[in-house]
Design a protein around this motif. Sequence first.
Motif, PDB file in Angstrom:
ATOM      1  N   TYR A  21       0.818  -1.225   0.000  1.00 19.25           N
ATOM      2  CA  TYR A  21       0.000   0.000   0.000  1.00 19.25           C
ATOM      3  C   TYR A  21       0.849   1.271   0.000  1.00 19.25           C
ATOM      4  O   TYR A  21       0.527   2.234   0.688  1.00 19.25           O
ATOM      5  N   LEU A  22       1.922   1.256  -0.777  1.00 21.68           N
ATOM      6  CA  LEU A  22       2.798   2.421  -0.876  1.00 21.68           C
ATOM      7  C   LEU A  22       2.658   3.069  -2.244  1.00 21.68           C
ATOM      8  O   LEU A  22       2.528   2.379  -3.252  1.00 21.68           O
ATOM      9  N   THR A  23       2.702   4.387  -2.277  1.00 16.09           N
ATOM     10  CA  THR A  23       2.797   5.094  -3.549  1.00 16.09           C
ATOM     11  C   THR A  23       4.255   5.063  -3.987  1.00 16.09           C
ATOM     12  O   THR A  23       5.157   4.756  -3.191  1.00 16.09           O
ATOM     13  N   GLN A  24       4.494   5.406  -5.250  1.00 16.40           N
ATOM     14  CA  GLN A  24       5.879   5.484  -5.712  1.00 16.40           C
ATOM     15  C   GLN A  24       6.645   6.503  -4.874  1.00 16.40           C
ATOM     16  O   GLN A  24       7.791   6.264  -4.496  1.00 16.40           O
ATOM     17  N   ARG A  25       6.009   7.609  -4.595  1.00 12.51           N
ATOM     18  CA  ARG A  25       6.658   8.668  -3.818  1.00 12.51           C
ATOM     19  C   ARG A  25       6.998   8.199  -2.398  1.00 12.51           C
ATOM     20  O   ARG A  25       8.093   8.438  -1.898  1.00 12.51           O
ATOM     21  N   ILE A  33      15.669   7.301  -2.295  1.00 11.55           N
ATOM     22  CA  ILE A  33      16.031   7.461  -3.700  1.00 11.55           C
ATOM     23  C   ILE A  33      15.001   8.351  -4.384  1.00 11.55           C
ATOM     24  O   ILE A  33      13.978   8.697  -3.801  1.00 11.55           O
ATOM     25  N   ALA A  34      15.237   8.691  -5.642  1.00 13.00           N
ATOM     26  CA  ALA A  34      14.328   9.550  -6.395  1.00 13.00           C
ATOM     27  C   ALA A  34      13.071   8.784  -6.821  1.00 13.00           C
ATOM     28  O   ALA A  34      13.138   7.598  -7.154  1.00 13.00           O
ATOM     29  N   GLN A  53      18.918  -2.418  -4.157  1.00 16.38           N
ATOM     30  CA  GLN A  53      19.105  -2.861  -2.775  1.00 16.38           C
ATOM     31  C   GLN A  53      18.358  -1.956  -1.805  1.00 16.38           C
ATOM     32  O   GLN A  53      17.743  -2.422  -0.848  1.00 16.38           O
ATOM     33  N   LYS A  54      18.393  -0.652  -2.040  1.00 14.79           N
ATOM     34  CA  LYS A  54      17.665   0.286  -1.172  1.00 14.79           C
ATOM     35  C   LYS A  54      16.165   0.021  -1.237  1.00 14.79           C
ATOM     36  O   LYS A  54      15.470   0.047  -0.210  1.00 14.79           O
TER      37      LYS A  54
END
Length: 73
Positions: A21-25, A33-34, A53-54
Amino acid sequence: MPAPTSHHRVPGLQHARVARYLTQRALAEKAGIATSTVARGEQGYPISLIAAQKLADALDVTVQQLREEGPLS
């Protein structure tokens, strides 16, 4: 282990992100990261091993799991 500058496709990234349930942002912020890196990975472009990895750490999975297509086990 591949060189840290090598790049990998991560076809399982979008499924792993949506399953949590995460947005890309939100994922980008959690991983440090960006947002564009998350978007590029989900679009099938290779991303650096460091970024992969992050993302894996932020999603509590392995890079290998992100490299697999479909739902994560």
